[in-house]
Design a protein around this motif. Structure first.
Motif, PDB file in Angstrom:
ATOM      1  N   ARG A 206     -10.121 -19.040  20.937  1.00 36.91           N
ATOM      2  CA  ARG A 206      -9.518 -18.100  19.982  1.00 36.91           C
ATOM      3  C   ARG A 206      -8.002 -18.246  19.871  1.00 36.91           C
ATOM      4  NH1 ARG A 206     -12.254 -13.235  19.202  1.00 36.91           N
ATOM      5  NH2 ARG A 206     -14.477 -13.486  19.619  1.00 36.91           N
ATOM      6  N   LEU A 207      -7.429 -19.213  20.531  1.00 33.57           N
ATOM      7  CA  LEU A 207      -5.968 -19.336  20.588  1.00 33.57           C
ATOM      8  C   LEU A 207      -5.460 -20.296  19.514  1.00 33.57           C
ATOM      9  CD1 LEU A 207      -3.274 -18.769  22.066  1.00 33.57           C
ATOM     10  CD2 LEU A 207      -3.833 -20.673  23.593  1.00 33.57           C
ATOM     11  N   LEU A 208      -4.412 -19.867  18.808  1.00 30.80           N
ATOM     12  CA  LEU A 208      -3.738 -20.705  17.821  1.00 30.80           C
ATOM     13  C   LEU A 208      -2.232 -20.639  18.056  1.00 30.80           C
ATOM     14  CD1 LEU A 208      -5.744 -19.603  14.646  1.00 30.80           C
ATOM     15  CD2 LEU A 208      -5.949 -21.791  15.848  1.00 30.80           C
ATOM     16  N   LEU A 209      -1.516 -21.676  17.614  1.00 33.63           N
ATOM     17  CA  LEU A 209      -0.080 -21.778  17.854  1.00 33.63           C
ATOM     18  C   LEU A 209       0.679 -21.852  16.543  1.00 33.63           C
ATOM     19  CD1 LEU A 209      -0.154 -24.449  20.700  1.00 33.63           C
ATOM     20  CD2 LEU A 209       0.008 -21.962  20.963  1.00 33.63           C
ATOM     21  N   GLU A 210       1.872 -21.255  16.530  1.00 33.65           N
ATOM     22  CA  GLU A 210       2.672 -21.221  15.308  1.00 33.65           C
ATOM     23  C   GLU A 210       4.138 -21.034  15.671  1.00 33.65           C
ATOM     24  OE1 GLU A 210       2.151 -17.580  13.019  1.00 33.65           O
ATOM     25  OE2 GLU A 210       1.006 -16.708  14.680  1.00 33.65           O
ATOM     26  N   THR A 211       5.012 -21.484  14.768  1.00 32.65           N
ATOM     27  CA  THR A 211       6.445 -21.267  14.985  1.00 32.65           C
ATOM     28  C   THR A 211       6.942 -20.019  14.268  1.00 32.65           C
ATOM     29  OG1 THR A 211       7.029 -22.664  13.097  1.00 32.65           O
ATOM     30  CG2 THR A 211       6.962 -23.713  15.276  1.00 32.65           C
ATOM     31  N   ASP A 212       6.333 -19.656  13.140  1.00 35.64           N
ATOM     32  CA  ASP A 212       6.860 -18.625  12.241  1.00 35.64           C
ATOM     33  C   ASP A 212       8.263 -19.000  11.780  1.00 35.64           C
ATOM     34  OD1 ASP A 212       6.509 -16.321  10.728  1.00 35.64           O
ATOM     35  OD2 ASP A 212       7.355 -14.987  12.239  1.00 35.64           O
ATOM     36  N   ALA A 213       8.539 -20.306  11.726  1.00 35.29           N
ATOM     37  CA  ALA A 213       9.846 -20.793  11.274  1.00 35.29           C
ATOM     38  C   ALA A 213      10.148 -20.256   9.872  1.00 35.29           C
ATOM     39  CB  ALA A 213       9.831 -22.326  11.254  1.00 35.29           C
ATOM     40  N   PRO A 214      11.422 -19.878   9.651  1.00 35.97           N
ATOM     41  CA  PRO A 214      12.631 -20.132  10.454  1.00 35.97           C
ATOM     42  C   PRO A 214      12.936 -19.076  11.503  1.00 35.97           C
ATOM     43  CG  PRO A 214      13.268 -19.087   8.399  1.00 35.97           C
ATOM     44  CD  PRO A 214      11.768 -19.258   8.351  1.00 35.97           C
ATOM     45  N   TYR A 215      11.984 -18.201  11.803  1.00 37.89           N
ATOM     46  CA  TYR A 215      12.213 -17.116  12.760  1.00 37.89           C
ATOM     47  C   TYR A 215      11.757 -17.528  14.161  1.00 37.89           C
ATOM     48  CZ  TYR A 215      12.110 -14.965   8.143  1.00 37.89           C
ATOM     49  OH  TYR A 215      12.326 -14.693   6.822  1.00 37.89           O
ATOM     50  N   LEU A 216      12.171 -16.742  15.161  1.00 35.96           N
ATOM     51  CA  LEU A 216      11.675 -16.831  16.534  1.00 35.96           C
ATOM     52  C   LEU A 216      11.899 -18.191  17.184  1.00 35.96           C
ATOM     53  CD1 LEU A 216       8.325 -14.829  16.170  1.00 35.96           C
ATOM     54  CD2 LEU A 216      10.483 -14.043  17.155  1.00 35.96           C
ATOM     55  N   LEU A 217      13.116 -18.679  17.120  1.00 40.55           N
ATOM     56  CA  LEU A 217      13.465 -19.912  17.810  1.00 40.55           C
ATOM     57  C   LEU A 217      13.162 -19.769  19.307  1.00 40.55           C
ATOM     58  CD1 LEU A 217      15.044 -22.686  17.555  1.00 40.55           C
ATOM     59  CD2 LEU A 217      17.033 -21.387  18.361  1.00 40.55           C
ATOM     60  N   PRO A 218      12.424 -20.702  19.913  1.00 34.17           N
ATOM     61  CA  PRO A 218      12.104 -20.588  21.344  1.00 34.17           C
ATOM     62  C   PRO A 218      13.360 -20.594  22.213  1.00 34.17           C
ATOM     63  CG  PRO A 218      10.675 -22.201  20.268  1.00 34.17           C
ATOM     64  CD  PRO A 218      11.744 -21.852  19.282  1.00 34.17           C
ATOM     65  N   ARG A 219      13.553 -19.543  22.979  1.00 35.70           N
ATOM     66  CA  ARG A 219      14.763 -19.423  23.810  1.00 35.70           C
ATOM     67  C   ARG A 219      14.739 -20.373  25.004  1.00 35.70           C
ATOM     68  NH1 ARG A 219      18.380 -15.354  24.157  1.00 35.70           N
ATOM     69  NH2 ARG A 219      18.184 -15.315  26.436  1.00 35.70           N
ATOM     70  N   SER A 220      13.575 -20.917  25.338  1.00 36.49           N
ATOM     71  CA  SER A 220      13.475 -21.799  26.496  1.00 36.49           C
ATOM     72  C   SER A 220      13.917 -23.221  26.193  1.00 36.49           C
ATOM     73  CB  SER A 220      12.020 -21.821  26.990  1.00 36.49           C
ATOM     74  OG  SER A 220      11.154 -22.316  25.966  1.00 36.49           O
ATOM     75  N   MET A 221      14.267 -23.519  24.958  1.00 41.26           N
ATOM     76  CA  MET A 221      14.646 -24.876  24.577  1.00 41.26           C
ATOM     77  C   MET A 221      15.921 -25.306  25.290  1.00 41.26           C
ATOM     78  SD  MET A 221      13.851 -24.963  20.480  1.00 41.26           S
ATOM     79  CE  MET A 221      14.526 -26.625  20.367  1.00 41.26           C
ATOM     80  N   ARG A 222      15.881 -26.518  25.856  1.00 39.98           N
ATOM     81  CA  ARG A 222      17.056 -27.111  26.491  1.00 39.98           C
ATOM     82  C   ARG A 222      17.148 -28.569  26.061  1.00 39.98           C
ATOM     83  NH1 ARG A 222      17.312 -22.519  27.174  1.00 39.98           N
ATOM     84  NH2 ARG A 222      17.818 -21.315  29.050  1.00 39.98           N
ATOM     85  N   PRO A 223      18.289 -29.003  25.508  1.00 37.02           N
ATOM     86  CA  PRO A 223      19.442 -28.160  25.189  1.00 37.02           C
ATOM     87  C   PRO A 223      19.161 -27.264  23.993  1.00 37.02           C
ATOM     88  CG  PRO A 223      19.763 -30.369  24.343  1.00 37.02           C
ATOM     89  CD  PRO A 223      18.497 -30.415  25.149  1.00 37.02           C
TER      90      PRO A 223
END
Length: 271
Positions: A206-223
């Motif tokens: 039942r799991l699906l993945l999405e960015t909802d771009a341009p919103y909700l930039l992942p804060r864990s991104m490095r750099p």
């Protein structure tokens, strides 16, 4: 994000018709493909943007799909002609879901009465077309689940887009046979820890993945990117965070999510 071979992913929620993509939309699409995000589902949020989404899909047939609907914020604009237009758009081979639709009693840009009317109209379209729903909900869970329950026998399922709710709300949606869309919210150590811990409760199918771009930039991104604009090419960061939560290999999770996506949206039949 891993430097290994790219994952094969579908971003089920991209606001690609948003004006922030006006100058580089094609490059955004190409960069997503290079990152392994091979299919994008463009979110229709208004009558006009739903039309634009279909038009974008016609320009890139094999890689873009879209939804057609009116977000609850714009429910006050929903008229009989809106319903006719959405019904017509739903006949396009590119449209694979009705939405973004639902209820949002948090900011009430449209009155609750207007939202209920627009949502009911779109539930009827989904029932008539046998298309799944792309659902939004905020501070309106009780009413939304009541309406979904009323229509349940006539619906072909759907996804609770950008889910950030409680365990009880999660299980209510699962009981309604809905899929759960997870965004970069789980990458936010300030707000997303509860959802990160809740992720293992979502059944694998039942799991699906999405960015909802341009919103909700992942804060864990490095750099961290210089721009605050989220992009579909960042979906692998969400995948890897979800895999970490579920203690599973990200490639295995990517395959599972792709199977789920194809099942819900009938993508193989649509392609």
């Amino acid at each position: 994000m891993t430097d290994q071979q790219a994952y094969k992913l579908t971003d089920i929620g991209v606001n690609l018709s948003d004006s922030v993509f006006e100058k580089d939309r094609q490059q955004v699409i190409e960069n997503a493909f290079k990152a392994g995000v091979e299919r994008l589902i463009i979110t229709g949020t208004t009558e006009q943007e739903s039309e634009q989404a279909v038009e974008l899909c016609t320009q890139q047939l094999s890689t873009l799909y879209c939804t057609a609907g009116v977000h609850p914020h714009y429910s006050s604009q929903f008229t009989s002609s809106t319903r006719s237009m959405l019904s017509a758009l739903s006949q396009s081979k590119h449209v694979i879901a009705i939405g973004e639709t639902g209820l949002d009693f948090n900011r009430n840009f449209s009155t609750p009465e207007q939202q209920v009317f627009a949502f009911e109209q779109q539930l009827e379209i989904a029932a008539e077309t046998s298309l799944p729903l792309f659902l939004h909900e905020r501070d309106a869970h009780k009413k939304q689940t009541e309406m979904l329950t009323h229509f349940r026998d006539h619906l072909q399922g759907g996804v609770a887009h950008c889910f950030t709710g409680t365990r009880e709300e999660l299980y209510n949606y699962l009981d309604l046979d809905l899929y759960i869309g997870i965004t970069g919210w789980i990458c936010d150590e300030r707000r997303g820890s509860e959802l990160f811990n809740l992720l293992p409760d979502i059944p694998a199918d039942r799991l699906l993945l999405e960015t909802d771009a341009p919103y909700l930039l992942p804060r864990s991104m490095r750099p961290k990117p210089k721009s605050r604009r989220n992009l579909p090419q960042y979906l692998p960061y969400i995948l890897e965070q979800a895999a970490l939560s579920r203690a599973i290999d990200p490639y295995q999770l990517a395959d599972q999510c792709e199977n789920n996506c194809e099942r819900l949206f009938s993508l193989k039949a649509a392609s």
